[in-house]
Motif scaffolding. Structure first.
Motif, PDB file in Angstrom:
ATOM      1  N   SER A   9       0.842  -1.197   0.000  1.00  0.00           N
ATOM      2  CA  SER A   9       0.000   0.000   0.000  1.00  0.00           C
ATOM      3  C   SER A   9       0.875   1.243   0.000  1.00  0.00           C
ATOM      4  O   SER A   9       2.084   1.177   0.208  1.00  0.00           O
ATOM      5  CB  SER A   9      -0.915  -0.003   1.224  1.00  0.00           C
ATOM      6  OG  SER A   9      -0.155   0.002   2.423  1.00  0.00           O
ATOM      7  N   LYS A  10       0.239   2.385  -0.231  1.00  0.00           N
ATOM      8  CA  LYS A  10       0.965   3.639  -0.209  1.00  0.00           C
ATOM      9  C   LYS A  10       1.452   3.936   1.211  1.00  0.00           C
ATOM     10  O   LYS A  10       0.728   3.755   2.178  1.00  0.00           O
ATOM     11  CB  LYS A  10       0.063   4.792  -0.684  1.00  0.00           C
ATOM     12  CG  LYS A  10      -0.348   4.687  -2.143  1.00  0.00           C
ATOM     13  CD  LYS A  10       0.837   4.901  -3.080  1.00  0.00           C
ATOM     14  CE  LYS A  10       0.385   4.879  -4.539  1.00  0.00           C
ATOM     15  NZ  LYS A  10       1.519   5.094  -5.470  1.00  0.00           N
ATOM     16  N   VAL A  11       2.694   4.384   1.296  1.00  0.00           N
ATOM     17  CA  VAL A  11       3.281   4.694   2.600  1.00  0.00           C
ATOM     18  C   VAL A  11       3.122   6.183   2.888  1.00  0.00           C
ATOM     19  O   VAL A  11       3.478   7.026   2.070  1.00  0.00           O
ATOM     20  CB  VAL A  11       4.779   4.320   2.629  1.00  0.00           C
ATOM     21  CG1 VAL A  11       5.385   4.686   3.976  1.00  0.00           C
ATOM     22  CG2 VAL A  11       4.960   2.843   2.345  1.00  0.00           C
ATOM     23  N   SER A  12       2.557   6.501   4.050  1.00  0.00           N
ATOM     24  CA  SER A  12       2.419   7.884   4.484  1.00  0.00           C
ATOM     25  C   SER A  12       2.794   7.959   5.952  1.00  0.00           C
ATOM     26  O   SER A  12       2.963   6.937   6.624  1.00  0.00           O
ATOM     27  CB  SER A  12       0.983   8.382   4.282  1.00  0.00           C
ATOM     28  OG  SER A  12       0.085   7.670   5.111  1.00  0.00           O
ATOM     29  N   PHE A  13       2.922   9.161   6.458  1.00  0.00           N
ATOM     30  CA  PHE A  13       3.315   9.330   7.857  1.00  0.00           C
ATOM     31  C   PHE A  13       2.293   8.701   8.796  1.00  0.00           C
ATOM     32  O   PHE A  13       2.644   8.127   9.826  1.00  0.00           O
ATOM     33  CB  PHE A  13       3.465  10.827   8.181  1.00  0.00           C
ATOM     34  CG  PHE A  13       3.952  11.093   9.581  1.00  0.00           C
ATOM     35  CD1 PHE A  13       5.303  10.961   9.888  1.00  0.00           C
ATOM     36  CD2 PHE A  13       3.062  11.456  10.576  1.00  0.00           C
ATOM     37  CE1 PHE A  13       5.757  11.196  11.183  1.00  0.00           C
ATOM     38  CE2 PHE A  13       3.505  11.695  11.874  1.00  0.00           C
ATOM     39  CZ  PHE A  13       4.864  11.568  12.165  1.00  0.00           C
ATOM     40  N   SER A  14       1.023   8.783   8.423  1.00  0.00           N
ATOM     41  CA  SER A  14      -0.038   8.254   9.281  1.00  0.00           C
ATOM     42  C   SER A  14      -0.077   6.726   9.316  1.00  0.00           C
ATOM     43  O   SER A  14      -0.531   6.129  10.287  1.00  0.00           O
ATOM     44  CB  SER A  14      -1.405   8.787   8.831  1.00  0.00           C
ATOM     45  OG  SER A  14      -1.680   8.390   7.498  1.00  0.00           O
ATOM     46  N   THR A  15       0.385   6.076   8.236  1.00  0.00           N
ATOM     47  CA  THR A  15       0.354   4.609   8.171  1.00  0.00           C
ATOM     48  C   THR A  15       1.699   3.970   8.501  1.00  0.00           C
ATOM     49  O   THR A  15       1.802   2.748   8.611  1.00  0.00           O
ATOM     50  CB  THR A  15      -0.059   4.146   6.758  1.00  0.00           C
ATOM     51  OG1 THR A  15       0.912   4.610   5.796  1.00  0.00           O
ATOM     52  CG2 THR A  15      -1.430   4.695   6.389  1.00  0.00           C
ATOM     53  N   LEU A  16       2.739   4.781   8.661  1.00  0.00           N
ATOM     54  CA  LEU A  16       4.088   4.260   8.852  1.00  0.00           C
ATOM     55  C   LEU A  16       4.201   3.380  10.096  1.00  0.00           C
ATOM     56  O   LEU A  16       4.791   2.297  10.063  1.00  0.00           O
ATOM     57  CB  LEU A  16       5.084   5.415   8.930  1.00  0.00           C
ATOM     58  CG  LEU A  16       6.567   5.044   8.790  1.00  0.00           C
ATOM     59  CD1 LEU A  16       6.814   4.376   7.450  1.00  0.00           C
ATOM     60  CD2 LEU A  16       7.436   6.284   8.933  1.00  0.00           C
TER      61      LEU A  16
END
Length: 299
Positions: A46-53
């Motif tokens: 999935s796309k990596v973002s600060f919220s999902t890290l």
């Protein structure tokens, strides 16, 4: 005339095993968590973002206290120990062995083809490439380590002996991609390291490099190696972290990855690898290069 194999370098084989093995143990304890983070980032689709890290890195322990989060980065330590220690013994002890063989039998060929200076560097790089190709024999341990880090459900409560008996050759899944990654990766590692010592420091005998020179050369070699091997390493990791019964080919993995995530996804996990490559390589390399001569005094 067949190549001579009974070569003997300046350090004994036992000293190489003990020195490189000790460096592997120390490296494992310090850097296993970073390796886990890198593997989980590469396996994430999935796309990596600060919220999902946090959820990607710590998984079920994303909301746990800090101490428990850190402990969650040590899955598969037993498999990692078996793989990392064996790998370091093979890598640090094997490359000089291949170099000894090539020097004894083919040094003139390298010199005539590339010149004396470049020939010496190419010999070191080729010895590294041969070492990397042979590393495929350790693939089952690497596969088990990766599965424990990113897909522990694949074990279903089975022990290592039972897994070896039931899975057999499936543990070598992705061996072709491993060879394709290791050959240029190890070539770049030892080649760039030798080039740095040769051109930046003017060292003729690479074994006489100082700690600081080894530090710079190791960083240059490791960054070159990891960057060159990164796309193939991502493919290999995704093949290995699947369930044992999965038979997805590497070509399919590449097609799906580029289609769903874009070509830059081939370099997932590269940043944490490069960030740790300096201290990791200088740590293990310097320790091995210091311990091998020390052990040579006694064995």
């Amino acid at each position: 005339m067949a190549p001579t194999l009974n070569v003997k370098g300046s350090d004994s084989g036992t000293a190489r095993i003990l020195g490189s093995g000790a460096s592997g143990v120390a490296e494992l304890l310090v850097f296993h968590p970073v390796d886990t983070v890198s593997k989980r980032l590469m396996s994430n689709k999935s796309k990596v973002s600060f919220s999902t890290l946090s959820a990607i890195i710590f998984r079920d322990y994303a909301t746990a206290p800090l101490g428990r989060k850190l402990l969650s980065l040590f899955p598969g330590l037993g498999y990692a120990a078996g793989y990392k220690i064996t790998q370091r013994i093979y890598k640090y002890g094997g490359q000089p062995w291949f170099s000894d063989i090539l020097s004894r039998n083919y040094k003139t060929n390298f010199t005539n083809t590339f010149g004396e200076r470049k020939g010496k560097m190419m010999l070191q790089a080729t010895a590294g490439s041969l070492t990397g190709i042979g590393e495929v024999v350790l693939l089952p341990l690497d596969a088990l380590k990766i599965k424990r880090q990113v897909n522990p459900e694949a074990f279903r409560g089975r022990g290592v002996i039972r897994i070896f008996m039931e899975e057999g050759t499936t543990l070598y899944r992705g061996w072709g991609w491993t060879v394709a990654r290791n050959a240029p990766g190890s070539f770049a590692l030892f080649g760039a390291s030798a080039a740095t010592k040769e051109y930046m420091f003017g060292i003729q005998d690479y074994h006489k490099a100082t700690w600081g020179q080894n530090f710079v050369a190791s960083v240059a070699g490791a960054v070159a190696s990891i960057t060159v091997a990164a796309p193939l390493d991502t493919v290999k990791t995704r093949i290995q972290n699947a369930n044992f019964e999965s038979k997805v080919s590497g070509v399919t993995v590449v097609k799906d990855l580029i289609k769903n995530e874009g070509p830059t996804a081939l370099f997932k996990g590269l940043t944490p690898k490069i960030l740790v490559v300096g201290p990791k390589l200088v740590f293990s390399y310097t320790l091995a290069q210091s311990l091998i001569p020390w052990f040579s005094q006694y064995v």
